[in-house]
Scaffold this motif. Structure first.
Motif, PDB file in Angstrom:
ATOM      1  N   TYR A  45       0.953  -1.186  -0.082  1.00 25.21           N
ATOM      2  CA  TYR A  45      -0.131   0.090   0.062  1.00 25.21           C
ATOM      3  C   TYR A  45       1.005   1.245   0.056  1.00 25.21           C
ATOM      4  N   ILE A  46       1.908   1.146   0.690  1.00 28.42           N
ATOM      5  CA  ILE A  46       2.749   2.139   0.873  1.00 28.42           C
ATOM      6  C   ILE A  46       3.490   2.493  -0.723  1.00 28.42           C
ATOM      7  N   GLU A  47       3.755   1.491  -1.343  1.00 23.19           N
ATOM      8  CA  GLU A  47       4.232   1.572  -2.917  1.00 23.19           C
ATOM      9  C   GLU A  47       3.282   1.970  -3.836  1.00 23.19           C
ATOM     10  N   ALA A  48       2.037   1.703  -3.728  1.00 20.11           N
ATOM     11  CA  ALA A  48       0.881   1.871  -4.453  1.00 20.11           C
ATOM     12  C   ALA A  48       0.352   3.518  -4.128  1.00 20.11           C
ATOM     13  N   TYR A  49       0.204   3.939  -2.880  1.00 26.22           N
ATOM     14  CA  TYR A  49      -0.761   4.902  -2.495  1.00 26.22           C
ATOM     15  C   TYR A  49       0.095   6.002  -1.809  1.00 26.22           C
ATOM     16  N   GLY A  50       1.514   5.785  -1.308  1.00 18.27           N
ATOM     17  CA  GLY A  50       2.499   6.761  -0.726  1.00 18.27           C
ATOM     18  C   GLY A  50       2.084   6.686   0.977  1.00 18.27           C
ATOM     19  N   LYS A  51       3.045   7.071   1.848  1.00 15.59           N
ATOM     20  CA  LYS A  51       2.612   7.045   3.037  1.00 15.59           C
ATOM     21  C   LYS A  51       1.786   8.171   3.411  1.00 15.59           C
ATOM     22  N   GLU A  52       1.450   9.094   2.766  1.00 17.02           N
ATOM     23  CA  GLU A  52       0.845  10.279   3.040  1.00 17.02           C
ATOM     24  C   GLU A  52      -0.685   9.853   2.974  1.00 17.02           C
ATOM     25  N   ASN A  53      -1.020   8.875   2.210  1.00 16.25           N
ATOM     26  CA  ASN A  53      -2.578   8.432   2.152  1.00 16.25           C
ATOM     27  C   ASN A  53      -2.792   7.008   3.236  1.00 16.25           C
ATOM     28  N   ILE A  54      -1.984   7.132   4.170  1.00 17.75           N
ATOM     29  CA  ILE A  54      -2.121   5.806   5.191  1.00 17.75           C
ATOM     30  C   ILE A  54      -2.022   6.446   6.522  1.00 17.75           C
TER      31      ILE A  54
END
Length: 289
Positions: free
Chosen positions: A146-155
């Motif tokens: 999920y970090i790779e797909a959406y970035g840490k800012e969206n988690i």
């Protein structure tokens, strides 16, 4: 076309049901029914199509923030197409991941599977035979895609332990993350959600004999309480499962490796030993890469 603005992606047995229910109580937040559509993860659900998924949010007002909560989304390696499918539909959803002490989560997971008759052996044999008990508690491995797909800012990550210790402040933190601008209020009167200790193993005729209001009435009138208690006890896990020393060490080694990676994302040292202290301390914020 309405799409969810945010998703609770897991982890299983980590208070996602409780958080889902609390968010649903806030005006201007619309949570899906069913709570866990598992649309992006489960092949049979995905085959129902986009119109079916969109229909889960048809009851929302135009200004509502929409969310759903599917813990299957963080059940690798069992659902490998989840993120690929999600990326096709959702450009940048806000993703919330609730973690719990990995061994506590595993035990609760085991109780759940035992009650559903998926697992019948004792917990130590189950640890050796059912890889998912460990896999679903490896939080870094579940989050990395999920970090790779959406970035840490969206988690956003939170903890079961933090929700229990500071429910109002954690709810406020989640609300701020998803862009909810109104005040939120934690509702203490909501019943506990999805409590494993209260689970009874189903049996043939369970729906008719246990869940029917008429049969419940007849049981109370015709069957002595002592007999009802004995029958319920035979179908309920009476004592918390005990993990032996060998398997405890196996779990600690596996989870500490994963937690070391997790901690590196937040600039914190995290292990099985200090997990609960970290969970109720200040919120974890991703450090710049």
């Amino acid at each position: 076309m309405t799409k969810p603005d945010f998703i609770l992606i897991g982890a299983m047995k980590s208070a996602t049901s409780t958080l889902h229910a609390q968010l649903a109580q806030q005006p201007g937040i619309f949570m899906s029914t069913p709570k866990e559509p598992n649309y992006f993860s489960d092949d049979e659900q995905y085959a129902r199509g986009e119109e079916w998924y969109d229909s889960l949010f048809e009851g929302a007002e135009a200004s509502d923030l929409c969310g759903e909560s599917s813990t299957h989304y963080t059940k690798l390696p069992d659902h490998p197409l989840t993120i690929e499918r999600m990326k096709k539909r959702l450009a940048s959803p806000k993703l919330i991941y609730v973690m719990r002490h990995p061994i506590d989560r595993l035990i609760s997971h085991y109780i759940h599977q035992w009650s559903q008759r998926v697992i019948s052996c004792d917990i130590n044999k189950a640890i050796d035979q059912y890889y998912e008990l460990i896999a679903y508690s490896c939080y870094a491995k579940q989050l990395q895609p999920y970090i790779e797909a959406y970035g840490k800012e969206n988690i956003l990550v939170t903890f079961t332990e933090a929700i229990r210790a500071n429910p109002q402040s954690e709810l406020e933190r989640v609300a701020e993350f998803i862009g909810y601008l109104k005040p939120v209020a934690w509702h203490d009167t909501l019943p506990s959600q999805n409590v494993s200790q209260q689970r009874i193993r189903p049996f043939p005729g369970y729906g008719l004999l246990v869940e029917s209001r008429m049969m419940a009435f007849l049981r109370q009138k015709l069957v002595p309480q002592s007999l009802r208690d004995r029958i319920k006890g035979s179908l309920t896990m009476r004592e918390r499962p005990v993990i032996d020393a060998v398997h405890q060490q196996k779990l600690i080694e596996a989870f500490d490796q994963d937690l070391q990676i997790l901690g590196s994302w937040f600039g914190r040292q995290i292990s099985c030993d200090n997990f609960k202290q970290v969970a109720i301390a200040e919120p974890l914020i991703f450090v710049p890469s």
